[in-house]
Design a protein around this motif. Sequence first.
Motif, PDB file in Angstrom:
ATOM      1  N   ALA A 179       0.865  -1.077  -0.175  1.00  9.65           N
ATOM      2  CA  ALA A 179       0.212  -0.097   0.055  1.00  9.65           C
ATOM      3  C   ALA A 179       0.864   1.367  -0.093  1.00  9.65           C
ATOM      4  N   TYR A 180       1.846   1.144   0.596  1.00 12.03           N
ATOM      5  CA  TYR A 180       2.782   2.350   0.835  1.00 12.03           C
ATOM      6  C   TYR A 180       3.391   2.518  -0.449  1.00 12.03           C
ATOM      7  N   PHE A 181       3.965   1.613  -1.142  1.00 16.73           N
ATOM      8  CA  PHE A 181       4.595   1.822  -2.612  1.00 16.73           C
ATOM      9  C   PHE A 181       3.495   1.563  -3.500  1.00 16.73           C
ATOM     10  N   LYS A 182       2.442   1.693  -3.470  1.00 17.57           N
ATOM     11  CA  LYS A 182       1.108   1.727  -4.380  1.00 17.57           C
ATOM     12  C   LYS A 182       1.614   0.948  -5.392  1.00 17.57           C
ATOM     13  N   ALA A 183       1.874  -0.607  -4.727  1.00 14.58           N
ATOM     14  CA  ALA A 183       2.161  -1.779  -5.571  1.00 14.58           C
ATOM     15  C   ALA A 183       1.437  -2.925  -5.203  1.00 14.58           C
ATOM     16  N   SER A 184       0.163  -2.598  -5.364  1.00 10.69           N
ATOM     17  CA  SER A 184      -0.794  -3.864  -4.507  1.00 10.69           C
ATOM     18  C   SER A 184      -0.797  -5.002  -5.444  1.00 10.69           C
ATOM     19  N   GLY A 185      -0.490  -6.109  -4.882  1.00 11.68           N
ATOM     20  CA  GLY A 185       0.009  -7.408  -5.664  1.00 11.68           C
ATOM     21  C   GLY A 185       1.039  -7.516  -6.645  1.00 11.68           C
ATOM     22  N   HIS A 186       2.053  -6.658  -5.996  1.00 17.16           N
ATOM     23  CA  HIS A 186       3.386  -6.733  -7.049  1.00 17.16           C
ATOM     24  C   HIS A 186       3.953  -7.995  -6.739  1.00 17.16           C
ATOM     25  N   ARG A 187       4.553  -8.230  -8.051  1.00 15.33           N
ATOM     26  CA  ARG A 187       5.257  -9.562  -8.263  1.00 15.33           C
ATOM     27  C   ARG A 187       6.319  -9.603  -7.173  1.00 15.33           C
ATOM     28  N   GLN A 188       6.501 -10.973  -6.943  1.00 14.06           N
ATOM     29  CA  GLN A 188       7.420 -11.420  -6.117  1.00 14.06           C
ATOM     30  C   GLN A 188       8.439 -12.496  -6.774  1.00 14.06           C
ATOM     31  N   PRO A 189       9.398 -12.013  -7.610  1.00 11.09           N
ATOM     32  CA  PRO A 189      10.087 -12.815  -8.475  1.00 11.09           C
ATOM     33  C   PRO A 189      10.992 -13.775  -7.777  1.00 11.09           C
ATOM     34  N   THR A 190      11.222 -14.860  -8.126  1.00 20.83           N
ATOM     35  CA  THR A 190      12.349 -15.834  -7.508  1.00 20.83           C
ATOM     36  C   THR A 190      13.709 -15.173  -7.811  1.00 20.83           C
ATOM     37  N   ILE A 191      14.503 -16.028  -7.098  1.00 26.33           N
ATOM     38  CA  ILE A 191      15.933 -15.476  -7.484  1.00 26.33           C
ATOM     39  C   ILE A 191      16.336 -15.737  -9.040  1.00 26.33           C
ATOM     40  N   ALA A 192      15.794 -16.620  -9.729  1.00 24.63           N
ATOM     41  CA  ALA A 192      16.126 -17.199 -10.823  1.00 24.63           C
ATOM     42  C   ALA A 192      15.458 -16.405 -11.856  1.00 24.63           C
ATOM     43  N   GLN A 193      14.283 -15.857 -11.528  1.00 24.20           N
ATOM     44  CA  GLN A 193      13.864 -14.763 -12.370  1.00 24.20           C
ATOM     45  C   GLN A 193      14.293 -13.353 -12.177  1.00 24.20           C
ATOM     46  N   THR A 194      14.809 -12.946 -11.043  1.00 20.32           N
ATOM     47  CA  THR A 194      15.528 -11.885 -10.868  1.00 20.32           C
ATOM     48  C   THR A 194      16.755 -11.855 -11.744  1.00 20.32           C
ATOM     49  N   ALA A 195      17.518 -13.134 -11.855  1.00 20.07           N
ATOM     50  CA  ALA A 195      18.655 -13.179 -12.679  1.00 20.07           C
ATOM     51  C   ALA A 195      18.445 -13.078 -14.153  1.00 20.07           C
TER      52      ALA A 195
ATOM     53  N   GLY B 118      16.844   5.918   7.155  1.00 22.25           N
ATOM     54  CA  GLY B 118      15.634   6.874   6.858  1.00 22.25           C
ATOM     55  C   GLY B 118      14.271   5.950   6.994  1.00 22.25           C
ATOM     56  N   GLN B 119      13.221   6.904   6.774  1.00 21.45           N
ATOM     57  CA  GLN B 119      12.009   6.158   6.912  1.00 21.45           C
ATOM     58  C   GLN B 119      11.989   4.877   5.936  1.00 21.45           C
ATOM     59  N   THR B 120      10.881   3.950   6.359  1.00 19.66           N
ATOM     60  CA  THR B 120      10.541   2.728   5.741  1.00 19.66           C
ATOM     61  C   THR B 120       9.144   2.513   5.313  1.00 19.66           C
ATOM     62  N   GLY B 121       8.736   1.948   4.242  1.00 16.33           N
ATOM     63  CA  GLY B 121       7.481   1.434   3.901  1.00 16.33           C
ATOM     64  C   GLY B 121       7.013   0.510   4.781  1.00 16.33           C
ATOM     65  N   ILE B 122       7.767  -0.358   5.200  1.00 18.07           N
ATOM     66  CA  ILE B 122       7.568  -1.633   5.897  1.00 18.07           C
ATOM     67  C   ILE B 122       6.721  -1.089   7.255  1.00 18.07           C
ATOM     68  N   GLY B 123       5.703  -1.304   7.708  1.00 21.50           N
ATOM     69  CA  GLY B 123       4.858  -1.110   8.622  1.00 21.50           C
ATOM     70  C   GLY B 123       4.024   0.168   8.475  1.00 21.50           C
ATOM     71  N   ALA B 124       4.195   0.752   7.472  1.00 23.36           N
ATOM     72  CA  ALA B 124       3.353   2.141   7.519  1.00 23.36           C
ATOM     73  C   ALA B 124       2.003   1.980   7.278  1.00 23.36           C
ATOM     74  N   GLY B 125       1.360   2.903   8.041  1.00 27.50           N
ATOM     75  CA  GLY B 125      -0.159   2.483   8.152  1.00 27.50           C
ATOM     76  C   GLY B 125      -0.706   1.798   8.915  1.00 27.50           C
ATOM     77  N   LEU B 126      -0.039   0.953   9.560  1.00 26.80           N
ATOM     78  CA  LEU B 126      -0.490  -0.085  10.465  1.00 26.80           C
ATOM     79  C   LEU B 126      -0.629   0.600  11.848  1.00 26.80           C
ATOM     80  N   PRO B 127      -1.429   0.282  13.050  1.00 27.70           N
ATOM     81  CA  PRO B 127      -1.444   0.745  14.186  1.00 27.70           C
ATOM     82  C   PRO B 127       0.115   0.679  14.841  1.00 27.70           C
ATOM     83  N   GLY B 128       0.481   1.708  15.220  1.00 30.21           N
ATOM     84  CA  GLY B 128       1.968   1.879  15.938  1.00 30.21           C
ATOM     85  C   GLY B 128       3.112   1.554  14.825  1.00 30.21           C
TER      86      GLY B 128
END
Length: 300
Positions: A35-51, A158-168
Amino acid sequence: MDVRRLVAIDVHTHAEISKDGHSSLSPELLKASEAYFKASGHRQPTIAQTAAYYRERDMAAVVFTVDAEHATGHPRISNEEVAESCAEHADVLIPFASVDPWKGLAAVREARRLVERHGVRGFKFHPSLQGFAPDDRMAYPLYQAIEELGVPAVFHTGQTGIGAGLPGGGGVRLKYSNPMLIDDVAVDFPQLRIILAHPSFPWQDEALAVATHKPHVYIDLSGWSPKYFPPQLVRYANTLLRDKVLFGSDYPVMTPERWLADFSGLEIKPEVRPKILKENAARLLGLAVPHAQTREKTTP
């Protein structure tokens, strides 16, 4: 790895999913990050796919996950799996590891084993997610081992998108990612090569101060589109830090295509661009062909 043929070296990419489908983040934190990065459902590539992705673009990439088991309770992706998968694609991938410093002497033993037996080339820390201050002496035995092993340490800043918008904020404490906390680490481990990851909002000036003052502290430019870089970061990248600033994308959250397209519009000196995109990283990671020698070989 043939560095000469590479267009760029991306020093900041993530292994977000294991071979068996295990995510590097809990479902709650992953959803907040998307949600923070506006990437809902973004692809999670495997390492082979990243390569394959980076090979098609004549780039190399540093790959790592984050071990935050102590603070989050979420099991990590295996460092051994990351290293072994990268070894299968050594023409384009460079394996880094992440070891939770809260694991004490077990973390130290693991770090040594990963470098000596699995070919790991560096380590990633995310202080806010891992729940520790970088200058906490608890982590010092691990830093000492990494310094002795002669590989770099990357610290999220710096700031992180991880946890952004969640309570606390999902329990993620931003204060731990102030780059000034890493100044003590640079003092106490003077031979440890440190990379401050990301433009360090809201502590950009602190990051620039540490990197200009400590000879082995670098800055990577990942996680932000270059068109949003603070003007002082651009100014220092062009001048005092021209040999210590590194291209990083934060893939798969941000693609190198987007980063490079926006970087092309930045007022960076022509002679500095190749340093940021490849030469500084190649030298830091021990991959470089000396620039002068390269010119000699290519000059008729």
